[in-house]
Scaffold this motif. Structure first.
Motif, mmCIF file in Angstrom:
data_model
loop_
_atom_site.group_PDB
_atom_site.id
_atom_site.type_symbol
_atom_site.label_atom_id
_atom_site.label_comp_id
_atom_site.label_asym_id
_atom_site.label_seq_id
_atom_site.Cartn_x
_atom_site.Cartn_y
_atom_site.Cartn_z
ATOM 1 N N ARG B 48 0.827 -1.220 0.000
ATOM 2 C CA ARG B 48 0.000 0.000 0.000
ATOM 3 C C ARG B 48 0.853 1.257 0.000
ATOM 4 O O ARG B 48 0.451 2.269 -0.575
ATOM 5 N N LYS B 50 3.724 1.478 -1.642
ATOM 6 C CA LYS B 50 4.143 1.597 -3.050
ATOM 7 C C LYS B 50 3.014 2.184 -3.887
ATOM 8 O O LYS B 50 3.215 3.046 -4.734
ATOM 9 N N ARG B 51 1.793 1.671 -3.650
ATOM 10 C CA ARG B 51 0.635 2.161 -4.401
ATOM 11 C C ARG B 51 0.444 3.671 -4.178
ATOM 12 O O ARG B 51 0.281 4.437 -5.127
ATOM 13 N N VAL B 55 0.565 6.347 -7.235
ATOM 14 C CA VAL B 55 -0.698 7.041 -7.516
ATOM 15 C C VAL B 55 -0.498 8.544 -7.322
ATOM 16 O O VAL B 55 -1.006 9.360 -8.097
ATOM 17 N N ARG B 280 -0.897 0.331 -11.166
ATOM 18 C CA ARG B 280 -0.664 1.230 -10.028
ATOM 19 C C ARG B 280 -1.469 0.788 -8.811
ATOM 20 O O ARG B 280 -0.982 0.816 -7.688
ATOM 21 N N SER B 281 -2.713 0.350 -9.057
ATOM 22 C CA SER B 281 -3.571 -0.038 -7.930
ATOM 23 C C SER B 281 -3.180 -1.384 -7.339
ATOM 24 O O SER B 281 -3.353 -1.614 -6.147
ATOM 25 N N SER B 282 -2.675 -2.291 -8.189
ATOM 26 C CA SER B 282 -2.492 -3.650 -7.682
ATOM 27 C C SER B 282 -1.094 -3.905 -7.140
ATOM 28 O O SER B 282 -0.943 -4.341 -6.010
ATOM 29 N N THR B 283 -0.068 -3.615 -7.931
ATOM 30 C CA THR B 283 1.282 -3.935 -7.475
ATOM 31 C C THR B 283 2.104 -2.685 -7.182
ATOM 32 O O THR B 283 3.277 -2.787 -6.827
ATOM 33 N N GLY B 284 1.491 -1.522 -7.335
ATOM 34 C CA GLY B 284 2.225 -0.293 -7.072
ATOM 35 C C GLY B 284 3.278 -0.009 -8.119
ATOM 36 O O GLY B 284 4.259 0.671 -7.871
ATOM 37 N N CYS B 333 -7.896 -5.772 -8.681
ATOM 38 C CA CYS B 333 -6.576 -5.182 -8.447
ATOM 39 C C CYS B 333 -6.086 -5.434 -7.028
ATOM 40 O O CYS B 333 -4.896 -5.341 -6.755
ATOM 41 N N ALA B 335 -6.456 -3.529 -4.398
ATOM 42 C CA ALA B 335 -6.135 -2.348 -3.585
ATOM 43 C C ALA B 335 -6.983 -2.329 -2.310
ATOM 44 O O ALA B 335 -6.509 -1.937 -1.243
#
Lengths: 261, 501
Positions: B48, B50-51, B55, B280-284, B333, B335
């Motif tokens: 989170r 990283k995300r 983002v 971006r939402s899933s693995t950052g 994703c 998130a």
């Protein structure tokens, strides 16, 4: 209905403004010191505070548990108590959030669009204290004095449902003598969640325990929040660990002035 | 390999997913696993953060979310048309389209297609829908071995385990556990790891690479899911990190893609939005390492036989609910899992489904209905903190849908008393509603509890309320509760303000 006598100073930001206090049921019965502080603070800022006796509850305990029909009575009572006011102010981001986020849906479901429109209009005039002070009265320095180390827990519904943003921080930063200490993982839920704490007690306790550890790690004397039930949950655990951190509602700090105990 | 084994592939844990105990009990078991709690906290915190970082780099993130929501909402409104358009274009490009109403039908189609190839094993691209329909077990029962090739899915499969997360299925495992699983199981199903395998991520990945390479090179048939299916061009899209997917999508002769009907995007241009939102939402990550897009067959390049099985399995039921259908926008994703304080503590297994976390708590009761205890408990597996709403790239109002599903569960309870397992909740709620309907009732109740609190406090010298009877004991077992004050606010107001009139 009573109207409190406005004090002398007319230059005060709330001068001549009539405000209805939405005490909330939990504060009324369990934490009267918070609505009392709200009355004193608003009066100090020049507002005329009224307390409509018909008021009861925002109804979110019912709605959030899935009991929509049971919530309707609370919505109607809120409408009856507050429809005649231009400003409705409550010391709870959670209850204010519920009024603004759920009442309209519940009213339209149960009573159709005409009542739904009236309910939506009242909801749009309902504010959390921190919003009312910053957005409506335009003050961040409310003349408070609180010479203590304080950490602030931004309760989930204040942040994400009522969306009060950084207003509580603005207000706290302007309090003389107050040392504001950052709370690690501040925006993570404390695990209260109304009936969640009863339906999922083990997960709730794990969340509350982590929150309490983070609070204790700050070394603060006081844990502050805009919602008493979150404070009840966190301090209930803190108390067992003898951490010695005292819970206090945001409004009680803001109402505190030099010369108070 | 194989002779001493009763099965072709590692057996999953005992018990059907739907036999899972209801959430609060399952959660209690998971909470007691301290190693897992440490692993979960570490992993979710890392992802989170990283995300949030990637983002935060985009100034138009909210516009992208709006666009994602709008496209997916349009798909829901015209799903029938887009599906037919997809079928036409996929067929035109040389592929074959199959329709499956439920898991059983989907598995029957896949088994028949694999049998047609004469193969006794397949390699798989990681796919949620094949987990949802339990395809591996259906193939195993017909004498076909299905090998997971995603590193985390391989760990789960070899570990006789179930996925705990949508994107990172082995999130609940740390590397020393992975090492043990590899040493114990890998050699029984293919190339063994080196005897001196340590728990360095590089060496663990190396062992998996060698183990999988043998399977890739041998495989003549593969299966995949799809992240997106494009109606305009009849293309399928898979987004992945490791490249194992690309091996499965290009090397075999036959490719069978199993795809949920909600995965449709109207046009190729719509991909632009989702290829920004999803990684971006899933693995950052700003961009995932591998994006594969294929449209039918091409002579001399890639699989010669391309099939897609379009699966409903409850999705049209979700679509039929005007409020609940927002959950179909989900692009898997995770998130919402990574931000969820409940998921962070209990992990995915407690949800009793391949879709865990907040999205699982709303999707499962919609897809499967609320006949089972676990599905009735899932909408309540949230403190309604709302963190999930803010990170969802397609703006699913998850906490509103949780409340919506709770309402459905409560209504079913009220209509069908046998569904109420010894709980007085509806009566308690009705009594509380009576209290709140009129301030005179509230005042009466306030007097009662205040009196009780004061009498108890006076008699016993308590400054706090002691252990309370069930169900409130669930609260007081872990927390102190202060005594109620001597005066309600109402009474203070009457004394201090009304009398000054």
């Amino acid at each position: 209905m009573t109207i409190t006598a406005p004090s002398a100073a007319t230059a005060r930001p709330g001068a001549g403004m009539k405000v209805a206090l939405f005490a909330t049921c939990a504060n009324d019965v369990m934490f009267p010191q918070t609505p009392i502080a709200t009355v004193k603070l608003l009066e100090r800022l020049g507002c005329r505070v009224e307390f409509p006796m018909e008021q009861t509850c925002c109804g979110q305990i019912f709605a959030n548990t899935g009991y929509f029909d049971e919530a309707v009575g609370s919505v109607k009572t809120f409408l009856r108590a507050f429809e005649r006011y231009e400003y409705i102010v409550g010391p709870s981001g959670s209850c204010v959030g519920a009024v603004r986020h759920q009442h309209e849906m519940l009213a339209r479901r149960a009573a159709g669009d005409r009542v739904g429109d009236r309910v939506a209009a009242v909801a749009s005039r309902t504010y959390d204290v921190s919003e009312f002070l910053v957005d409506v009265l335009g003050v961040t320095d409310v003349g408070a004095y609180f010479p203590h180390r304080v950490t602030y827990h931004p309760s989930c519904h204040s942040v994400r449902i009522a969306k009060v943003g950084d207003k509580p921080y603005q207000l706290l930063k302007a309090v003389r003598g107050l040392d504001l200490i950052e709370l690690p993982n501040a925006e993570q839920c404390c695990g209260m969640g109304g009936t969640f704490s009863l339906k999922n007690p083990d997960v709730s306790t794990a969340m509350a325990g982590d929150k309490a550890r983070n609070v204790a790690s700050t070394g603060a004397e006081y844990l502050c929040a805009g919602d008493n039930l979150c404070l009840l949950n966190i301090s209930g655990v803190l108390n067992r660990t003898k951490a010695g951190v005292k819970p206090i509602h945001l409004v009680e700090i803001l109402a505190h002035s030099e010369g108070d105990n | 390999m194989g002779t001493e084994l009763e099965r072709l592939t590692p057996a999953p844990p005992e018990g059907d997913l739907l036999d899972s105990p209801r959430f609060p009990q399952a959660a209690k078991t998971e909470l007691a696993n301290h190693q897992q709690r440490t692993n979960l906290r570490h992993a979710t915190t890392t992802i989170r953060n990283k995300r949030a970082r990637v983002v935060g780099e985009l100034s138009n993130w909210q516009d992208l979310r709006d666009a994602g929501e709008a496209i997916k909402t349009r798909v829901g409104r015209h799903l029938d048309e887009y599906l037919l358009q997809f079928e036409e274009n996929f067929t035109k490009a040389g592929g074959h389209v199959h329709w499956a109403r439920d898991a059983e039908e989907a598995n029957r189609i896949v088994v028949a297609l694999v049998k047609d190839t004469g193969q006794e094993e397949i390699v798989k691209v990681k796919s949620m829908v094949t987990q949802e329909i339990d395809m591996n077990e259906a193939l195993e029962a017909e004498g076909i071995a299905a090998w997971e090739t995603d590193l985390a899915e391989l760990i789960v499969q070899l570990g006789h385990d179930r996925p705990s997360h949508i994107v990172v299925p082995a999130l609940h495992r740390n590397r020393s556990e992975v090492r043990e699983i590899f040493l114990k199981e890998m050699g029984r199903y293919g190339t063994p790891p080196p005897d001196d395998l340590d728990d360095q991520p590089k060496n663990l990945a190396g062992a998996a690479r060698v183990h999988l390479r043998e399977k890739f090179m041998r495989a003549k048939t593969s299966t995949s899911g799809a992240n997106f299916a494009i109606a305009e061009t009849g293309s399928l899209v898979v987004v992945e990190s490791e490249g194992n997917g690309r091996m499965c999508l290009t090397l075999p002769d036959t490719l069978i893609s199993v795809v949920g009907i909600e995965k449709i995007l109207p046009t190729f241009d719509d991909l632009e939005v989702f290829l920004q939102l999803l990684p971006r939402s899933s693995t950052g990550e700003r961009m995932n390492p591998y994006t594969s897009v294929w449209t039918g067959t091409t002579d001399g390049d890639g699989p010669k036989n391309v099939h897609v099985v379009l699966v409903d399995n409850g999705r049209t039921n979700v679509l039929a609910d005007p409020e609940g259908r927002a959950a179909l926008r989900c692009i898997r994703c995770s998130a919402c899992l990574n931000i969820c304080p409940v998921y962070e503590r209990v992990g995915g297994h407690a949800y009793g489904s391949v879709y865990p976390g907040p999205i699982g708590a709303i999707l499962n009761p919609q897809l499967r209905g609320t006949d089972s205890e676990i599905d009735r408990s899932l909408p309540f597996a949230s403190s309604l903190c709302g963190a999930c709403n803010e990170v969802c790239p397609v703006k699913i109002p998850i906490s509103d849908l949780l409340v919506h599903e709770r309402h459905k569960v409560v209504e079913a309870k009220k209509k069908d008393p046998p569904h109420i397992p010894h709980t007085a909740e509806p009566q308690i709620m009705a009594a509380a509603a009576w209290v709140m309907d009129d301030h005179r009732h509230l005042e009466l109740a306030g007097k009662g509890s205040e009196l009780g609190s004061r009498v108890l406090g006076g008699l016993l010298g308590w400054k706090k309320i002691g252990p309370l009877p069930p169900p409130l004991s669930r609260w007081t077992d872990a927390r102190d509760v202060p005594m109620l004050p001597e005066q309600t606010f109402r009474d203070w107001w009457k004394q201090n303000r009304e009398t000054k009139k």
